[in-house]
Design an enzyme around this catalytic site. Structure first.
Site, PDB file in Angstrom:
ATOM      1  N   GLY A  49       0.762  -1.244   0.000  1.00 37.25           N
ATOM      2  CA  GLY A  49       0.000   0.000   0.000  1.00 37.25           C
ATOM      3  C   GLY A  49       0.790   1.289   0.000  1.00 37.25           C
ATOM      4  O   GLY A  49       0.345   2.296  -0.529  1.00 37.25           O
ATOM      5  N   GLU A 103       4.205   4.020   6.066  1.00 36.89           N
ATOM      6  CA  GLU A 103       3.008   3.168   5.968  1.00 36.89           C
ATOM      7  C   GLU A 103       1.889   3.952   5.293  1.00 36.89           C
ATOM      8  O   GLU A 103       1.826   5.180   5.396  1.00 36.89           O
ATOM      9  CB  GLU A 103       2.638   2.726   7.396  1.00 36.89           C
ATOM     10  CG  GLU A 103       1.431   1.858   7.545  1.00 36.89           C
ATOM     11  CD  GLU A 103       1.500   0.516   6.823  1.00 36.89           C
ATOM     12  OE1 GLU A 103       1.475   0.527   5.582  1.00 36.89           O
ATOM     13  OE2 GLU A 103       1.542  -0.531   7.491  1.00 36.89           O
ATOM     14  N   ASP A 107      -4.756   1.726  11.089  1.00 36.06           N
ATOM     15  CA  ASP A 107      -6.151   1.509  11.459  1.00 36.06           C
ATOM     16  C   ASP A 107      -6.163   1.101  12.936  1.00 36.06           C
ATOM     17  O   ASP A 107      -6.034   1.928  13.814  1.00 36.06           O
ATOM     18  CB  ASP A 107      -6.686   0.428  10.503  1.00 36.06           C
ATOM     19  CG  ASP A 107      -8.181   0.232  10.567  1.00 36.06           C
ATOM     20  OD1 ASP A 107      -8.916   1.212  10.467  1.00 36.06           O
ATOM     21  OD2 ASP A 107      -8.616  -0.930  10.700  1.00 36.06           O
ATOM     22  N   LYS A 135      -6.470   6.482  11.409  1.00 36.02           N
ATOM     23  CA  LYS A 135      -7.864   6.442  11.886  1.00 36.02           C
ATOM     24  C   LYS A 135      -7.853   6.391  13.413  1.00 36.02           C
ATOM     25  O   LYS A 135      -7.795   5.301  14.001  1.00 36.02           O
ATOM     26  CB  LYS A 135      -8.565   5.182  11.356  1.00 36.02           C
ATOM     27  CG  LYS A 135      -8.762   5.140   9.852  1.00 36.02           C
ATOM     28  CD  LYS A 135      -9.570   3.896   9.478  1.00 36.02           C
ATOM     29  CE  LYS A 135      -9.643   3.671   8.005  1.00 36.02           C
ATOM     30  NZ  LYS A 135     -10.232   2.376   7.648  1.00 36.02           N
ATOM     31  N   PHE A 156     -13.881   3.092   5.149  1.00 33.91           N
ATOM     32  CA  PHE A 156     -12.995   2.334   4.268  1.00 33.91           C
ATOM     33  C   PHE A 156     -12.667   3.193   3.050  1.00 33.91           C
ATOM     34  O   PHE A 156     -13.557   3.702   2.371  1.00 33.91           O
ATOM     35  CB  PHE A 156     -13.645   1.015   3.827  1.00 33.91           C
ATOM     36  CG  PHE A 156     -12.693   0.157   3.043  1.00 33.91           C
ATOM     37  CD1 PHE A 156     -11.766  -0.650   3.690  1.00 33.91           C
ATOM     38  CD2 PHE A 156     -12.693   0.193   1.652  1.00 33.91           C
ATOM     39  CE1 PHE A 156     -10.855  -1.411   2.967  1.00 33.91           C
ATOM     40  CE2 PHE A 156     -11.789  -0.572   0.917  1.00 33.91           C
ATOM     41  CZ  PHE A 156     -10.877  -1.373   1.579  1.00 33.91           C
ATOM     42  N   ASP A 163      -6.013  -0.425  -1.757  1.00 34.63           N
ATOM     43  CA  ASP A 163      -6.845  -1.223  -2.669  1.00 34.63           C
ATOM     44  C   ASP A 163      -8.161  -1.651  -2.032  1.00 34.63           C
ATOM     45  O   ASP A 163      -8.325  -1.633  -0.807  1.00 34.63           O
ATOM     46  CB  ASP A 163      -6.088  -2.490  -3.082  1.00 34.63           C
ATOM     47  CG  ASP A 163      -6.035  -3.511  -1.956  1.00 34.63           C
ATOM     48  OD1 ASP A 163      -5.606  -3.147  -0.834  1.00 34.63           O
ATOM     49  OD2 ASP A 163      -6.434  -4.668  -2.161  1.00 34.63           O
TER      50      ASP A 163
HETATM   51  P1  5GP Z   1      -4.083  -2.211  11.145  1.00 36.07           P
HETATM   52  O1  5GP Z   1      -3.142  -3.325  11.461  1.00 36.07           O
HETATM   53  O2  5GP Z   1      -3.537  -0.840  11.530  1.00 36.07           O
HETATM   54  O3  5GP Z   1      -5.453  -2.431  11.695  1.00 36.07           O
HETATM   55  O4  5GP Z   1      -4.358  -2.229   9.604  1.00 36.07           O
HETATM   56  C1  5GP Z   1      -3.425  -1.928   8.725  1.00 36.07           C
HETATM   57  C2  5GP Z   1      -3.760  -2.449   7.355  1.00 36.07           C
HETATM   58  O5  5GP Z   1      -5.169  -2.639   7.110  1.00 36.07           O
HETATM   59  C3  5GP Z   1      -3.308  -1.428   6.350  1.00 36.07           C
HETATM   60  O6  5GP Z   1      -1.936  -1.585   6.044  1.00 36.07           O
HETATM   61  C4  5GP Z   1      -4.236  -1.701   5.195  1.00 36.07           C
HETATM   62  O7  5GP Z   1      -3.707  -2.722   4.396  1.00 36.07           O
HETATM   63  C5  5GP Z   1      -5.516  -2.185   5.829  1.00 36.07           C
HETATM   64  N1  5GP Z   1      -6.517  -1.104   5.935  1.00 36.07           N
HETATM   65  C6  5GP Z   1      -6.970  -0.517   7.056  1.00 36.07           C
HETATM   66  N2  5GP Z   1      -7.891   0.431   6.776  1.00 36.07           N
HETATM   67  C7  5GP Z   1      -8.024   0.449   5.424  1.00 36.07           C
HETATM   68  C8  5GP Z   1      -8.834   1.231   4.517  1.00 36.07           C
HETATM   69  O8  5GP Z   1      -9.620   2.124   4.875  1.00 36.07           O
HETATM   70  N3  5GP Z   1      -8.675   0.962   3.196  1.00 36.07           N
HETATM   71  C9  5GP Z   1      -7.816   0.004   2.734  1.00 36.07           C
HETATM   72  N4  5GP Z   1      -7.755  -0.158   1.416  1.00 36.07           N
HETATM   73  N5  5GP Z   1      -7.048  -0.752   3.554  1.00 36.07           N
HETATM   74  C10 5GP Z   1      -7.143  -0.522   4.889  1.00 36.07           C
END
Ligand code: 5GP
Length: 179
Positions: A49, A103, A107, A135, A156, A163
């Site tokens: 990403g 990064e 999220d 977020k 999202f 993607d």
């Molecule tokens: P975390 O481990 O912080 O919960 O999530 C990280 C990963 O979740 C990001 O690197 C990404 O791949 C995916 N992700 C989280 N939120 C989104 C979003 O709103 N859109 C997309 N496309 N991917 C997300």
């Protein structure tokens, strides 16, 4: 730029324009340039990403640096309950270095937490985190995020490297899902 797009089975509406993104990337680059003066950071670009964010950001970086493209791979260990993740693609020595992780989005923060654990094990001297999008409403961890491009609610999004089901990464703008 289209105001509405359809990707696979979902509708997305324009959310952040390429121009707004560029301003955010410039703000992050200015802060990194300021903090890294006199240092030689190792940038770790978290694939897939972050490729577009990293490409635009790194063009604005003025200090000497190295760049490595990494991926967090998760696989199931010998016991089926045991999920292990490791960092692949790291071809630079981390020990003693100032590392800046690039990064696309943070999220819940779990992915980044694992990255931090690995870099600590490898004895990085200092680890900074830069994310294009954050977020705060979803974040459940307690580490500090050093550089944040844009804060958004728990929606999202896709585009600019992000993607949906493998599609939309090449879009220059960021779109939000239409519920
Ligand atoms: P975390 O481990 O912080 O919960 O999530 C990280 C990963 O979740 C990001 O690197 C990404 O791949 C995916 N992700 C989280 N939120 C989104 C979003 O709103 N859109 C997309 N496309 N991917 C997300």
């Amino acid at each position: 730029m289209d105001n509405k797009i359809k990707v696979r089975d979902k509708e997305f509406g324009i959310y952040l324009t390429a121009q707004e993104i560029d301003l955010a990337v410039s703000r992050v680059a200015d802060s990194i340039n300021h903090d890294m003066k006199g240092k030689v950071p190792l940038f770790l670009v978290v694939l897939n990403g972050a490729f577009m964010f990293a490409s635009d950001l790194l063009k604005k970086i003025k200090v000497d640096n190295n760049i490595s493209f990494v991926k967090l791979s998760s696989y199931t260990g010998t016991r089926s309950s045991q999920v292990v993740s490791e960092l692949i693609g790291l071809n630079e020595v981390v020990k003693g270095r100032t590392v800046v992780i690039l990064e696309d989005i943070i999220d819940t923060g779990l992915t980044m937490k694992r990255m931090l654990e690995i870099l600590r094990q490898q004895e990085a001297a200092d680890v900074k985190i830069a994310t294009l999008v954050y977020k705060p409403g979803a974040f459940t961890e307690d580490y500090k995020i050093d550089y944040i491009g844009l804060e958004i609610p728990n929606d999202f999004i896709l585009g600019y490297g992000l993607d949906y089901d493998g599609f939309g990464r090449n879009l220059p703008d960021i779109y939000k899902i239409v519920e």
